[in-house]
Design an enzyme around this catalytic site. Structure first.
Site, mmCIF file in Angstrom:
data_model
loop_
_atom_site.group_PDB
_atom_site.id
_atom_site.type_symbol
_atom_site.label_atom_id
_atom_site.label_comp_id
_atom_site.label_asym_id
_atom_site.label_seq_id
_atom_site.Cartn_x
_atom_site.Cartn_y
_atom_site.Cartn_z
ATOM 1 N N ALA A 1 -23.112 30.017 23.795
ATOM 2 C CA ALA A 1 -23.311 28.644 23.327
ATOM 3 C C ALA A 1 -24.615 28.044 23.839
ATOM 4 O O ALA A 1 -25.387 27.467 23.057
ATOM 5 C CB ALA A 1 -22.132 27.786 23.789
ATOM 6 N N TYR B 1 -3.523 22.576 39.143
ATOM 7 C CA TYR B 1 -4.403 21.579 38.505
ATOM 8 C C TYR B 1 -5.407 20.995 39.490
ATOM 9 O O TYR B 1 -6.545 20.702 39.126
ATOM 10 C CB TYR B 1 -3.563 20.490 37.811
ATOM 11 C CG TYR B 1 -3.171 20.941 36.429
ATOM 12 C CD1 TYR B 1 -1.972 21.618 36.211
ATOM 13 C CD2 TYR B 1 -4.056 20.815 35.365
ATOM 14 C CE1 TYR B 1 -1.647 22.120 34.956
ATOM 15 C CE2 TYR B 1 -3.741 21.305 34.105
ATOM 16 C CZ TYR B 1 -2.544 21.972 33.911
ATOM 17 O OH TYR B 1 -2.248 22.490 32.672
ATOM 18 N N GLY C 1 -17.284 28.302 20.788
ATOM 19 C CA GLY C 1 -16.552 28.742 21.980
ATOM 20 C C GLY C 1 -15.061 28.560 21.946
ATOM 21 O O GLY C 1 -14.456 28.148 22.936
ATOM 22 N N GLN D 1 -11.188 20.826 22.474
ATOM 23 C CA GLN D 1 -9.901 21.259 23.046
ATOM 24 C C GLN D 1 -9.991 21.235 24.573
ATOM 25 O O GLN D 1 -9.004 21.424 25.259
ATOM 26 C CB GLN D 1 -9.570 22.684 22.593
ATOM 27 C CG GLN D 1 -9.454 22.842 21.092
ATOM 28 C CD GLN D 1 -9.371 24.299 20.703
ATOM 29 O OE1 GLN D 1 -8.273 24.881 20.630
ATOM 30 N NE2 GLN D 1 -10.513 24.920 20.472
ATOM 31 N N ASN D 2 -11.203 21.037 25.072
ATOM 32 C CA ASN D 2 -11.438 21.108 26.515
ATOM 33 C C ASN D 2 -11.006 19.820 27.199
ATOM 34 O O ASN D 2 -11.061 18.740 26.605
ATOM 35 C CB ASN D 2 -12.922 21.365 26.809
ATOM 36 C CG ASN D 2 -13.403 22.668 26.181
ATOM 37 O OD1 ASN D 2 -12.587 23.543 25.868
ATOM 38 N ND2 ASN D 2 -14.696 22.782 25.949
ATOM 39 N N VAL D 3 -10.598 19.971 28.442
ATOM 40 C CA VAL D 3 -10.144 18.799 29.218
ATOM 41 C C VAL D 3 -11.131 18.503 30.351
ATOM 42 O O VAL D 3 -10.868 17.693 31.215
ATOM 43 C CB VAL D 3 -8.733 19.059 29.812
ATOM 44 C CG1 VAL D 3 -7.710 19.250 28.695
ATOM 45 C CG2 VAL D 3 -8.731 20.269 30.741
ATOM 46 N N GLU E 1 -18.005 36.718 20.613
ATOM 47 C CA GLU E 1 -17.042 37.629 19.949
ATOM 48 C C GLU E 1 -16.513 36.966 18.683
ATOM 49 O O GLU E 1 -16.561 35.739 18.550
ATOM 50 C CB GLU E 1 -15.853 37.876 20.880
ATOM 51 C CG GLU E 1 -16.170 38.627 22.144
ATOM 52 C CD GLU E 1 -15.031 38.438 23.169
ATOM 53 O OE1 GLU E 1 -15.334 38.517 24.368
ATOM 54 O OE2 GLU E 1 -13.874 38.169 22.751
ATOM 55 N N CYS F 1 6.855 5.644 33.603
ATOM 56 C CA CYS F 1 6.369 4.425 32.927
ATOM 57 C C CYS F 1 5.034 4.733 32.239
ATOM 58 O O CYS F 1 4.631 5.895 32.171
ATOM 59 C CB CYS F 1 6.209 3.301 33.969
ATOM 60 S SG CYS F 1 4.764 3.471 35.013
ATOM 61 N N HIS G 1 -6.658 17.800 23.793
ATOM 62 C CA HIS G 1 -5.705 18.295 24.795
ATOM 63 C C HIS G 1 -5.729 17.468 26.072
ATOM 64 O O HIS G 1 -5.271 17.934 27.105
ATOM 65 C CB HIS G 1 -5.987 19.771 25.102
ATOM 66 C CG HIS G 1 -5.721 20.657 23.920
ATOM 67 N ND1 HIS G 1 -6.231 21.929 23.811
ATOM 68 C CD2 HIS G 1 -5.013 20.452 22.787
ATOM 69 C CE1 HIS G 1 -5.836 22.467 22.659
ATOM 70 N NE2 HIS G 1 -5.097 21.584 22.015
HETATM 71 N N1 APR Z 1 -20.447 30.797 24.619
HETATM 72 C C1 APR Z 1 -19.641 30.644 23.530
HETATM 73 N N2 APR Z 1 -18.379 31.127 23.452
HETATM 74 C C2 APR Z 1 -17.924 31.810 24.525
HETATM 75 C C3 APR Z 1 -18.698 32.022 25.706
HETATM 76 C C4 APR Z 1 -20.006 31.477 25.722
HETATM 77 N N3 APR Z 1 -20.818 31.621 26.776
HETATM 78 N N4 APR Z 1 -17.943 32.744 26.582
HETATM 79 C C5 APR Z 1 -16.746 32.967 25.987
HETATM 80 N N5 APR Z 1 -16.737 32.420 24.745
HETATM 81 C C6 APR Z 1 -15.662 32.401 23.749
HETATM 82 C C7 APR Z 1 -14.707 33.568 23.836
HETATM 83 O O1 APR Z 1 -15.212 34.664 23.051
HETATM 84 C C8 APR Z 1 -13.448 32.969 23.196
HETATM 85 O O2 APR Z 1 -13.486 33.125 21.773
HETATM 86 O O3 APR Z 1 -14.886 31.264 24.010
HETATM 87 C C9 APR Z 1 -13.575 31.485 23.508
HETATM 88 C C10 APR Z 1 -12.596 31.018 24.559
HETATM 89 O O4 APR Z 1 -11.304 31.114 23.982
HETATM 90 P P1 APR Z 1 -10.061 30.578 24.827
HETATM 91 O O5 APR Z 1 -10.212 31.024 26.233
HETATM 92 O O6 APR Z 1 -8.833 30.938 24.045
HETATM 93 O O7 APR Z 1 -10.254 28.994 24.850
HETATM 94 P P2 APR Z 1 -9.836 27.982 23.723
HETATM 95 O O8 APR Z 1 -10.054 28.557 22.351
HETATM 96 O O9 APR Z 1 -10.515 26.686 24.034
HETATM 97 O O10 APR Z 1 -8.237 27.812 23.987
HETATM 98 C C11 APR Z 1 -7.595 26.802 23.229
HETATM 99 O O11 APR Z 1 -5.606 27.078 24.555
HETATM 100 O O12 APR Z 1 -4.954 27.497 26.702
HETATM 101 C C12 APR Z 1 -4.988 26.527 25.721
HETATM 102 O O13 APR Z 1 -5.123 24.203 25.919
HETATM 103 C C13 APR Z 1 -5.830 25.387 26.197
HETATM 104 O O14 APR Z 1 -7.554 24.161 25.039
HETATM 105 C C14 APR Z 1 -7.079 25.467 25.326
HETATM 106 C C15 APR Z 1 -6.555 26.137 24.075
HETATM 107 ZN ZN ZN Z 2 5.356 4.767 36.813
#
Ligand code: APR
Ligand code: ZN
Length: 252
Positions: free
Chosen positions: A235, A64, A191, A98-100, A219, A127, A116
């Site tokens: 994106a 991390y 994404g 879903q992004n951190v 994709e 605590c 997330h």
């Molecule tokens: N623009 C848009 N989409 C994109 C790009 C881009 N430049 N590059 C990749 N992608 C797409 C990929 O095709 C894929 O569908 O982004 C997606 C990424 O998918 P994941 O890696 O599975 O990410 P996410 O869907 O956010 O995962 C969900 O899973 O690992 C856990 O907690 C983590 O929040 C995360 C959750």
């Molecule tokens: Zn504490």
């Protein structure tokens, strides 16, 4: 496709965005499952689970801290800024992410629901102590620290304030996300592979309550089957173009 998306967006009453790791790919933050995805180098079970943390907190903290250092060097890209602009125009009411990586907030989005958690926030394993290291200004020293981080209040181990596999999502954020999804008449899905639940319910709720689903992804994904409009692309590029088209329509 993109013209149709711009028209739907400009005509929407309550549009929201649902984003995943892909929106930050062009900011240099690796995705999880796509090409050169994080989970290719590390197995999620080894790193992002409570069991992994109990078994080897040093390994999990080194993962991390590596991600925190990488992400704090990342800058929002055109897609993040476009969503913030659409919010300022009154078209986008919220971003559910879903992004951190905190990049939506950095780009100026104000109504952001983090399903997330946030990688810059730590919390105590015992605590209720929580700290956002970016806001407290302690991020640098925290990343340099070799020992395991301890709670300043009770001395227990600190952990990243993110949701690990098998853990429940923060109830408040999830309820807020579902409430927004029920109200929304349009969701911009950007994404995400759409395979992780319960987050992936968000676009499905919009669809089930009669809203439109617009997806932007190079994709197809788990959401594509319910998308009304699927725009194959990155994106940053697509959102830049979509914002221009919506601006044009708004000025008509
Ligand atoms: N623009 C848009 N989409 C994109 C790009 C881009 N430049 N590059 C990749 N992608 C797409 C990929 O095709 C894929 O569908 O982004 C997606 C990424 O998918 P994941 O890696 O599975 O990410 P996410 O869907 O956010 O995962 C969900 O899973 O690992 C856990 O907690 C983590 O929040 C995360 C959750
Ligand atoms: Zn504490």
């Amino acid at each position: 496709m993109i013209g149709e998306a711009a028209k739907l967006l400009a005509r929407s009453r309550f549009a929201i965005a649902f984003t995943g790791a892909g929106i930050s790919a062009e900011s240099g933050v690796p995705t999880f499952r796509g090409f050169n995805g994080l989970w290719k180098m590390h197995r999620p079970e080894e790193l992002a689970t409570p069991e992994a943390f109990r078994k080897d907190p040093h390994l999990v903290w080194s993962f991390y801290k590596w991600r925190m250092d990488l992400i704090r060097k990342a800058r929002p890209n055109r897609a993040h800024y476009a969503l913030a602009e659409l919010e300022r125009m009154g078209i986008l009411k919220a971003v559910i992410t879903q992004n951190v990586d905190d990049l939506h907030r950095e780009a100026g989005s104000r109504n952001v629901v983090e399903l997330h958690g946030n990688i810059f926030r730590v919390r105590c394993t015992s605590c209720s102590y929580r700290e956002n290291l970016k806001e407290s200004g302690r991020l640098d020293e925290f990343l340099k620290e070799r020992d395991l981080p301890k709670c300043p209040r009770c001395g227990s181990l600190l952990r990243p304030d993110v949701v690990w596999f098998g853990e429940p999502l923060p109830r408040k954020s999830l309820e807020e996300a579902f409430r927004l999804a029920e109200r929304a008449d349009l969701v911009l899905v950007i994404g995400t592979s759409g395979v992780v639940y319960p987050a992936a319910y968000v676009p499905q709720i919009v669809k089930e309550t009669g809203g439109k689903v617009i997806e932007i992804n190079p994709e197809e994904s788990g959401i594509t089957p319910i998308a009304d409009v699927f725009i194959r692309g990155k994106a940053g590029e697509v959102m830049g173009e979509l914002l221009e088209l919506v601006r044009g329509l708004a000025n008509e």
